[in-house]
Design a protein around this motif. Structure first.
Motif, mmCIF file in Angstrom:
data_model
loop_
_atom_site.group_PDB
_atom_site.id
_atom_site.type_symbol
_atom_site.label_atom_id
_atom_site.label_comp_id
_atom_site.label_asym_id
_atom_site.label_seq_id
_atom_site.Cartn_x
_atom_site.Cartn_y
_atom_site.Cartn_z
ATOM 1 N N GLY A 24 0.822 -1.207 0.000
ATOM 2 C CA GLY A 24 0.000 0.000 0.000
ATOM 3 C C GLY A 24 0.854 1.253 0.000
ATOM 4 O O GLY A 24 2.000 1.245 0.429
ATOM 5 N N SER A 73 -0.682 4.454 1.012
ATOM 6 C CA SER A 73 -1.379 5.512 1.744
ATOM 7 C C SER A 73 -1.388 5.157 3.221
ATOM 8 O O SER A 73 -0.445 5.461 3.944
ATOM 9 N N ASN A 74 -2.458 4.517 3.705
ATOM 10 C CA ASN A 74 -2.451 4.029 5.078
ATOM 11 C C ASN A 74 -1.501 2.842 5.208
ATOM 12 O O ASN A 74 -1.212 2.144 4.243
ATOM 13 N N THR A 120 -0.435 -0.870 6.504
ATOM 14 C CA THR A 120 -1.105 -2.153 6.697
ATOM 15 C C THR A 120 -0.153 -3.109 7.400
ATOM 16 O O THR A 120 1.008 -3.265 6.995
ATOM 17 N N ARG A 178 -5.083 -1.706 10.011
ATOM 18 C CA ARG A 178 -4.903 -0.511 9.184
ATOM 19 C C ARG A 178 -4.767 0.699 10.101
ATOM 20 O O ARG A 178 -5.593 0.910 10.996
ATOM 21 N N HIS A 232 -6.559 9.832 5.505
ATOM 22 C CA HIS A 232 -6.155 8.789 6.447
ATOM 23 C C HIS A 232 -7.103 8.598 7.631
ATOM 24 O O HIS A 232 -6.669 8.231 8.721
ATOM 25 N N GLU A 244 -13.163 4.653 7.573
ATOM 26 C CA GLU A 244 -13.048 3.503 6.676
ATOM 27 C C GLU A 244 -13.643 2.254 7.324
ATOM 28 O O GLU A 244 -14.370 1.487 6.693
ATOM 29 N N ASP A 257 -11.458 4.614 -4.534
ATOM 30 C CA ASP A 257 -10.129 4.129 -4.924
ATOM 31 C C ASP A 257 -10.261 2.750 -5.563
ATOM 32 O O ASP A 257 -9.465 1.854 -5.309
ATOM 33 N N ASN A 300 -6.887 -3.135 -5.892
ATOM 34 C CA ASN A 300 -7.578 -2.960 -4.618
ATOM 35 C C ASN A 300 -8.693 -3.986 -4.433
ATOM 36 O O ASN A 300 -9.572 -3.813 -3.586
ATOM 37 N N ASP A 325 -9.415 -0.984 0.771
ATOM 38 C CA ASP A 325 -9.068 0.451 0.702
ATOM 39 C C ASP A 325 -10.293 1.346 0.488
ATOM 40 O O ASP A 325 -10.421 2.028 -0.532
ATOM 41 N N GLU A 356 -10.920 3.986 2.257
ATOM 42 C CA GLU A 356 -10.579 5.245 2.938
ATOM 43 C C GLU A 356 -11.288 6.456 2.338
ATOM 44 O O GLU A 356 -11.693 7.377 3.045
#
Length: 359
Positions: A41, A43-44, A46, A59, A71, A76, A216, A221, A237, A239
């Motif tokens: 990933g 972004s966030n 994992t 997450r 984030h 999420e 996303d 994903n 994902d 988010e």
């Protein structure tokens, strides 16, 4: 704990003793405890966690300062949890935690899924033409299920405001770029992105369907189950999920789906794309759009706008990544590549606007 190539960084995102105490409170003591940082990933963060017989995924946000709207992992979690009893393929939720004494941030826990995520390559069992065709139809059909969810019944009626959503997307990603430029502009400028911003503002569609959107949705994903034919087992994902314009999801997905007629992906962002779809047997983007329209009853009007917006958003993410790299808040090897990658994405957006990269 599994060894990590950057122990200083993993120590910033997880305190193994603190997490163990939290998990023991909820699951009881165990003999087997292992943590692995999942690097795929961007972004966030994992984490894969083995707690006795439980295989879990955690997450959490990245460390350091983040853009104001980015984030939000508890949001999420709420979305995934609300979709448990719908037709949408989501992971099974387990826990959510807003106690920052555990990991230094909000986080949530879900069950780990078995299967394959398609990125640079496909599983050998999917190499036949009929399976490659099924990958595309699965991706579109599962997206259609998201867009057909009764979000009021699922308890998500307050998740967002569909009216004005598409204009806010342009505004939001312009703001995200400005946030990143506060730091990155000292390294290099990206003047062509401002041309894209201006074009998007002038071409925002005023009418569109109102649905739940993923935010996303793309090939890497989703996870395909371990068997054949290909069948999506879970969508990850969430988010950026909200209520809004479903055609933004379609445009985003299509921006990652490369046809044979396309140029090679920009070299500095190649790992963000799935050129596997350029192989024989995969649907073209036009074929995917036709199936989507048949499945949903929506018409993909203003396709140039939605595909340009998708590349613009990716440029915004890339510039945020570059800022995090410059500030020392990520060990992701992709982030420094955004020095050249974001200008390349801005160039691609302009080619879509000018019709050089057609649907």
């Amino acid at each position: 704990m599994t060894e990590d190539t950057d122990t200083d960084y993993i120590d910033r995102i997880v305190d193994s003793d603190s997490l163990a105490a939290y998990l023991e409170t909820h699951f009881g003591p165990v003999d087997t405890y292992d943590i692995e940082h999942h690097p795929e990933g961007h972004s966030n963060e994992t984490l894969f966690v083995t707690w006795g017989d439980n295989e879990l995924v955690i997450r959490r946000p990245p460390p350091g300062e983040t853009a104001e709207t980015a984030h939000n992992v508890l949001r999420e979690y709420r979305i995934i949890d609300s979709l448990q009893d719908t037709a949408v393929c989501v992971p099974t939720t387990v826990l959510a935690c807003d106690d920052h004494s555990v990991l230094g941030s909000d986080f949530y826990v879900m069950e780990k899924q078995d299967g394959d995520v398609i990125r640079a390559d496909e599983p050998d069992r999917f190499e036949e033409t009929e399976h490659r065709q099924r990958i595309g139809t699965e991706l579109i059909d599962r997206l259609a299920e998201i867009h057909k969810v009764d979000y009021e019944k699922a308890g998500l009626g307050d998740l967002g405001h569909p009216n004005g959503f598409t204009q806010r997307q342009v505004d939001r990603w312009s703001d995200q770029l400005d946030w990143a430029f506060e730091v990155t502009s000292t390294e290099r400028e990206v003047p062509q992105i401002h041309e894209v911003t201006e074009w998007l503002h002038k071409n925002v569609p005023s009418e569109y369907p109102h649905t739940l959107v993923h935010g996303d949705y793309k090939l890497d994903n989703v996870m395909f189950g371990p068997g054949t034919p290909p069948e999506i087992a879970s969508i990850f994902d969430w988010e950026l999920s909200t209520l809004g314009d479903p055609l933004t999801d379609l445009g985003w997905m299509l921006s990652f789906w490369w046809d044979k007629k396309d140029p090679d992906p920009p070299s500095s962002v190649g790992q963000l794309y799935e050129p596997v779809t350029m192989r024989d047997g995969y649907h073209t983007r036009t074929e995917l759009v036709e199936r989507y329209e048949n499945q949903t009853g929506f018409t993909f009007e203003n396709e140039k706008f939605y595909r340009t917006l998708a590349v613009y958003k990716l440029a915004g993410l890339g510039e945020m990544f570059f800022r995090r790299y410059l500030e020392g808040n990520s060990d992701d090897p992709l982030y420094p590549e955004m020095r050249e990658g974001v200008p390349q994405l801005a160039d691609r957006a302009i080619r879509i606007i000018e019709g050089v990269e057609p649907l």
